[in-house]
Design a protein around this motif. Structure first.
Motif, PDB file in Angstrom:
ATOM      1  N   PHE A   1       0.793  -1.229   0.000  1.00 39.85           N
ATOM      2  CA  PHE A   1       0.000   0.000   0.000  1.00 39.85           C
ATOM      3  C   PHE A   1       0.829   1.284   0.000  1.00 39.85           C
ATOM      4  N   ALA A   2       2.024   1.260   0.557  1.00 33.89           N
ATOM      5  CA  ALA A   2       2.869   2.468   0.605  1.00 33.89           C
ATOM      6  C   ALA A   2       4.330   2.035   0.641  1.00 33.89           C
ATOM      7  N   PRO A   3       4.874   1.600  -0.506  1.00 36.50           N
ATOM      8  CA  PRO A   3       6.218   1.014  -0.532  1.00 36.50           C
ATOM      9  C   PRO A   3       7.303   1.889   0.067  1.00 36.50           C
ATOM     10  N   ARG A   4       7.193   3.198  -0.122  1.00 36.02           N
ATOM     11  CA  ARG A   4       8.237   4.098   0.376  1.00 36.02           C
ATOM     12  C   ARG A   4       8.385   3.989   1.885  1.00 36.02           C
ATOM     13  N   TRP A   5       7.277   3.697   2.574  1.00 37.46           N
ATOM     14  CA  TRP A   5       7.289   3.672   4.030  1.00 37.46           C
ATOM     15  C   TRP A   5       7.361   2.252   4.583  1.00 37.46           C
ATOM     16  N   SER A   6       7.675   1.280   3.732  1.00 29.87           N
ATOM     17  CA  SER A   6       7.683  -0.108   4.191  1.00 29.87           C
ATOM     18  C   SER A   6       8.776  -0.363   5.231  1.00 29.87           C
ATOM     19  N   VAL A   7       9.987   0.073   4.943  1.00 29.64           N
ATOM     20  CA  VAL A   7      11.083  -0.160   5.889  1.00 29.64           C
ATOM     21  C   VAL A   7      10.940   0.708   7.140  1.00 29.64           C
ATOM     22  N   PRO A   8      10.638   2.022   7.020  1.00 29.13           N
ATOM     23  CA  PRO A   8      10.399   2.781   8.253  1.00 29.13           C
ATOM     24  C   PRO A   8       9.309   2.179   9.131  1.00 29.13           C
ATOM     25  N   THR A   9       8.236   1.657   8.515  1.00 27.73           N
ATOM     26  CA  THR A   9       7.180   1.028   9.304  1.00 27.73           C
ATOM     27  C   THR A   9       7.689  -0.238   9.980  1.00 27.73           C
ATOM     28  N   ALA A  10       8.460  -1.035   9.245  1.00 21.88           N
ATOM     29  CA  ALA A  10       9.033  -2.242   9.842  1.00 21.88           C
ATOM     30  C   ALA A  10       9.936  -1.880  11.016  1.00 21.88           C
ATOM     31  N   LEU A  11      10.668  -0.776  10.879  1.00 26.75           N
ATOM     32  CA  LEU A  11      11.525  -0.324  11.973  1.00 26.75           C
ATOM     33  C   LEU A  11      10.698   0.062  13.190  1.00 26.75           C
ATOM     34  N   LEU A  12       9.611   0.802  12.973  1.00 29.68           N
ATOM     35  CA  LEU A  12       8.752   1.201  14.090  1.00 29.68           C
ATOM     36  C   LEU A  12       8.163  -0.023  14.797  1.00 29.68           C
ATOM     37  N   VAL A  13       7.752  -0.998  13.998  1.00 26.54           N
ATOM     38  CA  VAL A  13       7.211  -2.225  14.596  1.00 26.54           C
ATOM     39  C   VAL A  13       8.303  -2.944  15.388  1.00 26.54           C
TER      40      VAL A  13
END
Length: 407
Positions: free
Chosen positions: A178-190
């Motif tokens: 849904f938002a590839p640009r934020w995939s890694v930052p989101t994984a980091l937050l998780v």
């Protein structure tokens, strides 16, 4: 009350500068994406070549400051949306290099040497031409081989700490949809949330002093093994995978990159950051499009503000670097490598594709890839160096002989 024609003309004049927040927002996003999507790779790389947690934290802080200050100078002077980043492929290379002879000081000496080489490409055009002579397919194959082991880490970690890693991978996959640009930052937050829950459940308290940024000086040492096994591959992968594509990205948006100034600034920044633990900074490649593209506003001449803003944002993020290192250091074994591997999956895919793009020249890149992935070392020199050497040798042997004119 009706406005006068003169006032209307003044308000509608095309020469009047228009306030537009889009370059500022684009610059902030550029810095956030660049920092959060790859700082785990930097930490994994620095620790792999001998840095302790304090030295790794110092390295991350030094790199963040060098990137921020470098972007401020380049974008202001050139009025081009130049953006910088640390060398993520270079950090991945370090993560698979192992400790060099001489330990961490020798690695720092190799970082310093790589910075000098980068600066020399701006001062000596012949060196830049020599770099251009290295086949792109071999450089990308070397990078792909280096990345392979690190990109396997998330899936290996599923076997050892599945409850910690599975939420990270699932969040990454959903954001890729849904938002590839934020995939890694989101994984980091998780991942950070999982670490926080784990610490709270175990009643573990973190030292508050570890949340304060601090620089740690290391006196560089120099060894032949570190020069060949770290400095040279770090230089090659940074130039081929970051600086050259960074120029191409700016060119695709109609901007001429300030090549000489960029190499001098990034080379000097790398050399100055090296004794503090930083491995390399360079022109941004993928994230460069965020500051140079339409997202930074319709006025092309104003997009340099996006680059400048990203530099300011990096300076702000530098204040949080120590806290992130402290949290990651408390993570279960394998978590850091898992996040780093997810961050590099796209780079791995791109490197493999570029390495095998030419159907008539695939054997040499394949040998380079396998040699780099093998982890083989001779004379304490890592596989990245031997992979490039083997690829060049195989390419030279298999190069077709051209028939003589008139034959």
């Amino acid at each position: 009350m009706a406005k006068s024609p003169a006032l209307l003309k003044a308000q509608q004049s095309p020469g009047q500068p228009k306030l537009d927040s889009r370059p500022i927002v684009a610059g902030i996003v550029t810095a956030l994406v660049g920092f959060t999507s790859s700082f785990a790779v930097v930490l994994a790389g620095l620790q792999a070549v001998g840095a302790d947690p304090a030295q790794a934290a110092s390295g991350l802080l030094a790199l963040t400051l060098a990137v921020g200050l470098g972007v401020l100078w380049l974008s202001w002077r050139s009025k081009v949306p130049v953006t910088l980043a640390w060398s993520t492929p270079g950090a991945a290379l370090l993560a698979t290099s192992g400790t060099a002879d001489g330990g961490w000081p020798a690695a720092v000496g190799a970082f310093l040497a790589a910075g000098v080489l980068i600066a020399m490409t701006g001062l000596v055009p012949a060196l830049g031409r020599q770099m251009a002579g290295i086949p792109v397919t071999l450089a990308q194959a070397m990078l792909a081989g280096v990345l392979l082991q690190l990109c396997l880490a998330p899936f290996k970690a599923l076997g050892s700490v599945p409850l910690f890693v599975a939420p990270v991978i699932i969040s990454w996959l959903l954001m890729m949809k849904f938002a590839p640009r934020w995939s890694v930052p989101t994984a980091l937050l998780v991942a950070l949330a999982v670490i926080g829950i784990s610490l709270a459940a175990g009643g573990t308290a973190l030292d508050a002093a570890g949340f304060l940024p601090a620089l740690a000086w290391t006196v560089p040492a120099f060894s032949l093994q570190a020069m060949a096994g770290i400095a040279l591959p770090l230089f090659v992968v940074t130039m081929a995978s970051q600086n050259v594509p960074g120029v191409a990205v700016l060119r695709s948006f109609g901007y001429k990159s300030p090549w000489r100034a960029s190499m001098l600034v990034t080379g000097a920044g790398t050399a100055l950051a090296a004794p503090l633990g930083g491995h390399a900074i360079n022109l941004a490649a993928l994230s460069a499009a965020l500051a140079a593209g339409e997202e930074a506003g319709p006025e092309r001449n104003c997009r340099w503000v996006a680059g400048f803003t990203s530099g300011l944002a990096y300076l702000v993020l530098a204040g949080f670097s120590a806290a992130l290192v402290t949290l990651v250091a408390a993570a279960p074994a394998g978590m850091l490598e898992a996040v780093a591997g997810l961050a590099l999956l796209g780079t791995l895919a791109g490197s493999v594709s570029a390495a095998l793009a030419d159907p008539e020249d695939r054997i040499a890149p394949a040998v380079t890839f396998l040699m780099a992935a093998s982890g083989l070392a001779f004379f304490s020199i890592g596989s990245a160096f031997w992979a490039l050497a083997a690829g060049l040798l195989v390419r030279a042997v298999l190069k077709p002989r051209h028939p003589r004119p008139g034959a």
